[in-house]
Design a protein around this motif. Structure first.
Motif, PDB file in Angstrom:
ATOM      1  N   GLY A  18     -29.096  11.509  88.219  1.00 25.15           N
ATOM      2  CA  GLY A  18     -29.658  11.890  86.932  1.00 25.15           C
ATOM      3  C   GLY A  18     -31.140  11.603  86.884  1.00 25.15           C
ATOM      4  O   GLY A  18     -31.659  10.822  87.685  1.00 25.15           O
ATOM      5  N   ILE A  19     -31.816  12.268  85.963  1.00 23.58           N
ATOM      6  CA  ILE A  19     -33.229  12.008  85.709  1.00 23.58           C
ATOM      7  C   ILE A  19     -33.438  11.917  84.203  1.00 23.58           C
ATOM      8  O   ILE A  19     -32.601  12.372  83.418  1.00 23.58           O
ATOM      9  CB  ILE A  19     -34.162  13.093  86.293  1.00 23.58           C
ATOM     10  CG1 ILE A  19     -33.933  14.449  85.617  1.00 23.58           C
ATOM     11  CG2 ILE A  19     -34.037  13.154  87.797  1.00 23.58           C
ATOM     12  CD1 ILE A  19     -34.992  15.485  85.930  1.00 23.58           C
ATOM     13  N   MET A  20     -34.579  11.346  83.823  1.00 28.78           N
ATOM     14  CA  MET A  20     -34.943  11.280  82.415  1.00 28.78           C
ATOM     15  C   MET A  20     -36.098  12.238  82.176  1.00 28.78           C
ATOM     16  O   MET A  20     -37.016  12.337  82.993  1.00 28.78           O
ATOM     17  CB  MET A  20     -35.368   9.849  82.051  1.00 28.78           C
ATOM     18  CG  MET A  20     -35.664   9.630  80.575  1.00 28.78           C
ATOM     19  SD  MET A  20     -37.326  10.076  80.027  1.00 28.78           S
ATOM     20  CE  MET A  20     -38.334   8.910  80.903  1.00 28.78           C
ATOM     21  N   VAL A  21     -36.018  12.965  81.060  1.00 31.40           N
ATOM     22  CA  VAL A  21     -37.115  13.827  80.628  1.00 31.40           C
ATOM     23  C   VAL A  21     -37.432  13.501  79.170  1.00 31.40           C
ATOM     24  O   VAL A  21     -36.564  13.058  78.425  1.00 31.40           O
ATOM     25  CB  VAL A  21     -36.785  15.333  80.788  1.00 31.40           C
ATOM     26  CG1 VAL A  21     -36.576  15.686  82.251  1.00 31.40           C
ATOM     27  CG2 VAL A  21     -35.584  15.738  79.958  1.00 31.40           C
ATOM     28  N   GLU A  22     -38.687  13.687  78.807  1.00 31.87           N
ATOM     29  CA  GLU A  22     -39.118  13.521  77.416  1.00 31.87           C
ATOM     30  C   GLU A  22     -39.303  14.909  76.827  1.00 31.87           C
ATOM     31  O   GLU A  22     -40.060  15.710  77.361  1.00 31.87           O
ATOM     32  CB  GLU A  22     -40.432  12.750  77.335  1.00 31.87           C
ATOM     33  CG  GLU A  22     -40.331  11.300  77.740  1.00 31.87           C
ATOM     34  CD  GLU A  22     -39.729  10.414  76.667  1.00 31.87           C
ATOM     35  OE1 GLU A  22     -39.738  10.794  75.476  1.00 31.87           O
ATOM     36  OE2 GLU A  22     -39.256   9.328  77.015  1.00 31.87           O
ATOM     37  N   VAL A  23     -38.594  15.187  75.732  1.00 32.59           N
ATOM     38  CA  VAL A  23     -38.690  16.477  75.071  1.00 32.59           C
ATOM     39  C   VAL A  23     -38.792  16.248  73.570  1.00 32.59           C
ATOM     40  O   VAL A  23     -37.883  15.656  72.964  1.00 32.59           O
ATOM     41  CB  VAL A  23     -37.449  17.357  75.371  1.00 32.59           C
ATOM     42  CG1 VAL A  23     -37.568  18.696  74.668  1.00 32.59           C
ATOM     43  CG2 VAL A  23     -37.260  17.546  76.859  1.00 32.59           C
ATOM     44  N   GLU A  24     -39.898  16.677  72.993  1.00 31.99           N
ATOM     45  CA  GLU A  24     -40.109  16.560  71.547  1.00 31.99           C
ATOM     46  C   GLU A  24     -39.764  15.157  71.032  1.00 31.99           C
ATOM     47  O   GLU A  24     -38.953  14.988  70.129  1.00 31.99           O
ATOM     48  CB  GLU A  24     -39.343  17.642  70.805  1.00 31.99           C
ATOM     49  CG  GLU A  24     -39.837  19.042  71.135  1.00 31.99           C
ATOM     50  CD  GLU A  24     -39.267  20.120  70.258  1.00 31.99           C
ATOM     51  OE1 GLU A  24     -38.479  19.822  69.352  1.00 31.99           O
ATOM     52  OE2 GLU A  24     -39.627  21.281  70.492  1.00 31.99           O
ATOM     53  N   ASP A  25     -40.356  14.157  71.661  1.00 33.34           N
ATOM     54  CA  ASP A  25     -40.176  12.748  71.283  1.00 33.34           C
ATOM     55  C   ASP A  25     -38.766  12.217  71.501  1.00 33.34           C
ATOM     56  O   ASP A  25     -38.392  11.194  70.925  1.00 33.34           O
ATOM     57  CB  ASP A  25     -40.606  12.509  69.828  1.00 33.34           C
ATOM     58  CG  ASP A  25     -42.081  12.774  69.615  1.00 33.34           C
ATOM     59  OD1 ASP A  25     -42.872  12.500  70.547  1.00 33.34           O
ATOM     60  OD2 ASP A  25     -42.447  13.259  68.534  1.00 33.34           O
ATOM     61  N   LYS A  26     -37.971  12.910  72.320  1.00 34.19           N
ATOM     62  CA  LYS A  26     -36.625  12.442  72.648  1.00 34.19           C
ATOM     63  C   LYS A  26     -36.559  12.128  74.136  1.00 34.19           C
ATOM     64  O   LYS A  26     -37.084  12.869  74.956  1.00 34.19           O
ATOM     65  CB  LYS A  26     -35.570  13.509  72.324  1.00 34.19           C
ATOM     66  CG  LYS A  26     -35.444  13.813  70.860  1.00 34.19           C
ATOM     67  CD  LYS A  26     -34.388  14.874  70.650  1.00 34.19           C
ATOM     68  CE  LYS A  26     -34.385  15.279  69.187  1.00 34.19           C
ATOM     69  NZ  LYS A  26     -33.081  15.450  68.663  1.00 34.19           N
ATOM     70  N   SER A  27     -35.894  11.029  74.456  1.00 34.62           N
ATOM     71  CA  SER A  27     -35.634  10.670  75.837  1.00 34.62           C
ATOM     72  C   SER A  27     -34.241  11.193  76.190  1.00 34.62           C
ATOM     73  O   SER A  27     -33.247  10.767  75.597  1.00 34.62           O
ATOM     74  CB  SER A  27     -35.704   9.149  76.000  1.00 34.62           C
ATOM     75  OG  SER A  27     -35.444   8.788  77.328  1.00 34.62           O
TER      76      SER A  27
END
Length: 102
Positions: A18-27
């Motif tokens: 898995g990876i983490m992405v930041e989208v519109e202030d969401k982790s």
């Protein structure tokens, strides 16, 4: 219906990882389960551990901080100490591009 946002390429996430992405202030954590991609909130509901860094067994991710387990397909808690599940996000793959609906 939300909007689809490009977040990664399929080659960015190895099978069973898995990876983490930041989208519109969401982790958000994105997981690759044998070429099928799933997205859930990255933050464990117990103490805020990063689910994208957890170990995956089948369709279950274990929080690396205290061992709570979540189903990456449904967001449901599989085992405590997490008090509740996490949100899921619809994933769409177009070619080698991963998009999630926010």
């Amino acid at each position: 219906m939300g909007k689809l946002i490009e977040v990664a390429k399929t080659g960015d996430i190895e099978t069973g990882d898995g990876i983490m992405v930041e989208v519109e202030d969401k982790s958000i954590a994105i997981f690759n389960l044998d070429g099928e991609f799933f997205a859930i909130d990255n933050t464990c509901t117990h103490r805020g551990g990063p689910l994208s860094q957890g170990d995956i067994d089948g369709d279950v991710v274990t929080c690396p901080w205290h061992g709570a387990e979540f189903n990456v397909k449904s967001g449901d808690v599989v085992s405590s100490p997490a008090p509740k599940g996490v949100s899921t996000y619809r994933v769409e793959v177009e070619g080698d591009t991963i998009k999630i609906e926010i």
